[in-house]
Write a protein that holds these residues in place. Structure first.
Motif, PDB file in Angstrom:
ATOM      1  N   MET A   1       0.807  -1.232   0.000  1.00 40.07           N
ATOM      2  CA  MET A   1       0.000   0.000   0.000  1.00 40.07           C
ATOM      3  C   MET A   1       0.839   1.281   0.000  1.00 40.07           C
ATOM      4  SD  MET A   1      -3.149  -0.456  -0.393  1.00 40.07           S
ATOM      5  CE  MET A   1      -4.617  -1.342  -0.024  1.00 40.07           C
ATOM      6  N   PRO A   2       1.905   1.418   0.794  1.00 45.12           N
ATOM      7  CA  PRO A   2       2.684   2.662   0.723  1.00 45.12           C
ATOM      8  C   PRO A   2       3.303   2.910  -0.646  1.00 45.12           C
ATOM      9  CG  PRO A   2       3.232   1.481   2.728  1.00 45.12           C
ATOM     10  CD  PRO A   2       2.367   0.576   1.910  1.00 45.12           C
ATOM     11  N   LEU A   3       3.752   1.849  -1.298  1.00 41.59           N
ATOM     12  CA  LEU A   3       4.315   1.999  -2.632  1.00 41.59           C
ATOM     13  C   LEU A   3       3.266   2.461  -3.628  1.00 41.59           C
ATOM     14  CD1 LEU A   3       6.721   1.655  -4.532  1.00 41.59           C
ATOM     15  CD2 LEU A   3       6.004  -0.724  -4.827  1.00 41.59           C
ATOM     16  N   PHE A   4       2.082   1.874  -3.553  1.00 39.52           N
ATOM     17  CA  PHE A   4       1.028   2.298  -4.470  1.00 39.52           C
ATOM     18  C   PHE A   4       0.501   3.684  -4.125  1.00 39.52           C
ATOM     19  CE2 PHE A   4       1.117  -2.075  -5.747  1.00 39.52           C
ATOM     20  CZ  PHE A   4       0.863  -1.962  -7.105  1.00 39.52           C
ATOM     21  N   ALA A   5       0.521   4.066  -2.860  1.00 40.10           N
ATOM     22  CA  ALA A   5       0.158   5.438  -2.495  1.00 40.10           C
ATOM     23  C   ALA A   5       1.150   6.430  -3.103  1.00 40.10           C
ATOM     24  CB  ALA A   5       0.102   5.586  -0.978  1.00 40.10           C
ATOM     25  N   ALA A   6       2.420   6.071  -3.128  1.00 34.39           N
ATOM     26  CA  ALA A   6       3.418   6.941  -3.743  1.00 34.39           C
ATOM     27  C   ALA A   6       3.205   7.033  -5.250  1.00 34.39           C
ATOM     28  CB  ALA A   6       4.813   6.416  -3.438  1.00 34.39           C
ATOM     29  N   ILE A   7       2.874   5.932  -5.889  1.00 34.44           N
ATOM     30  CA  ILE A   7       2.622   5.935  -7.334  1.00 34.44           C
ATOM     31  C   ILE A   7       1.397   6.789  -7.657  1.00 34.44           C
ATOM     32  CG2 ILE A   7       1.957   4.484  -9.302  1.00 34.44           C
ATOM     33  CD1 ILE A   7       4.872   4.210  -8.554  1.00 34.44           C
ATOM     34  N   ILE A   8       0.348   6.651  -6.888  1.00 36.97           N
ATOM     35  CA  ILE A   8      -0.868   7.444  -7.102  1.00 36.97           C
ATOM     36  C   ILE A   8      -0.577   8.917  -6.875  1.00 36.97           C
ATOM     37  CG2 ILE A   8      -3.216   7.868  -6.248  1.00 36.97           C
ATOM     38  CD1 ILE A   8      -3.212   4.814  -5.531  1.00 36.97           C
ATOM     39  N   SER A   9       0.226   9.232  -5.879  1.00 36.54           N
ATOM     40  CA  SER A   9       0.616  10.636  -5.649  1.00 36.54           C
ATOM     41  C   SER A   9       1.383  11.188  -6.834  1.00 36.54           C
ATOM     42  CB  SER A   9       1.472  10.751  -4.399  1.00 36.54           C
ATOM     43  OG  SER A   9       0.744  10.383  -3.266  1.00 36.54           O
ATOM     44  N   LEU A  10       2.213  10.368  -7.430  1.00 37.65           N
ATOM     45  CA  LEU A  10       2.957  10.790  -8.607  1.00 37.65           C
ATOM     46  C   LEU A  10       2.023  11.097  -9.773  1.00 37.65           C
ATOM     47  CD1 LEU A  10       5.804  11.158  -9.861  1.00 37.65           C
ATOM     48  CD2 LEU A  10       5.604   8.793 -10.628  1.00 37.65           C
ATOM     49  N   PHE A  11       1.007  10.254  -9.945  1.00 38.46           N
ATOM     50  CA  PHE A  11       0.034  10.490 -11.026  1.00 38.46           C
ATOM     51  C   PHE A  11      -0.727  11.766 -10.772  1.00 38.46           C
ATOM     52  CE2 PHE A  11      -0.360   5.658 -11.785  1.00 38.46           C
ATOM     53  CZ  PHE A  11       0.754   5.682 -12.591  1.00 38.46           C
TER      54      PHE A  11
END
Length: 159
Positions: free
Chosen positions: A149-159
């Motif tokens: 989840m933290p990794l995907f939260a970072a990816i979503i923040s990047l988008f």
């Protein structure tokens, strides 16, 4: 704030990207459930999944969602521009700062919830279709999913 979330969810559910996202996500998981093998995009790297059960191995192949999670974020942002309501929203009582924070929070919450729902849907369908020999315990699966989840939260923040 709740009314803004409901309005955003309504606008998002009227976009083509919403349906394409859910269809592609379910299709990619159904291929893995039917074949009994984990699958997904692996960026050409070797992932050692020899001693893992199928559901944990599928979590290792969640690279597919790096590409698919751009659809909900893009849909949340462009829905205002497609309906020409961005001028009304920004000029209303909501400040620009709060508006952009709200869009970010909504995109983050919706994307992470959809990511979790899809993975748990895969887990339960895999458990029903392939049995216990391909499925680990729900606690082990949840722990592996929560680590992502933290990794995907970072990816979503990047988008």
């Amino acid at each position: 704030m709740i009314n803004m979330f409901r309005a955003e969810l309504y606008r998002l559910s009227r976009t083509k990207g919403f349906y394409i996202f859910w269809a592609l996500s379910i299709l990619s998981f159904m291929i893995s459930v039917i074949s009994g093998q984990p699958g997904g995009i692996s960026f050409g790297t070797f992932i050692d999944i020899s001693n893992c059960k199928t559901d944990i191995s599928q979590l290792a192949y969640n690279f597919t969602y790096y590409y698919l999670l751009i659809m909900p974020v893009f849909g949340a942002i462009t829905s205002e521009f497609n309906e020409q309501t961005v001028k009304n929203t920004i000029s209303s009582a909501v400040s620009k700062k709060n508006y952009f924070i709200y869009k970010y929070v909504f995109s983050m919450i919706y994307s992470l919830i959809s990511f979790a729902v899809l993975n748990y849907m895969y887990y339960f369908l895999n458990r029903i279709a392939n049995g216990n020999e391909h499925s680990s315990e729900i606690g082990v699966f949840s722990a592996a999913l929560l680590r992502q989840m933290p990794l995907f939260a970072a990816i979503i923040s990047l988008f």
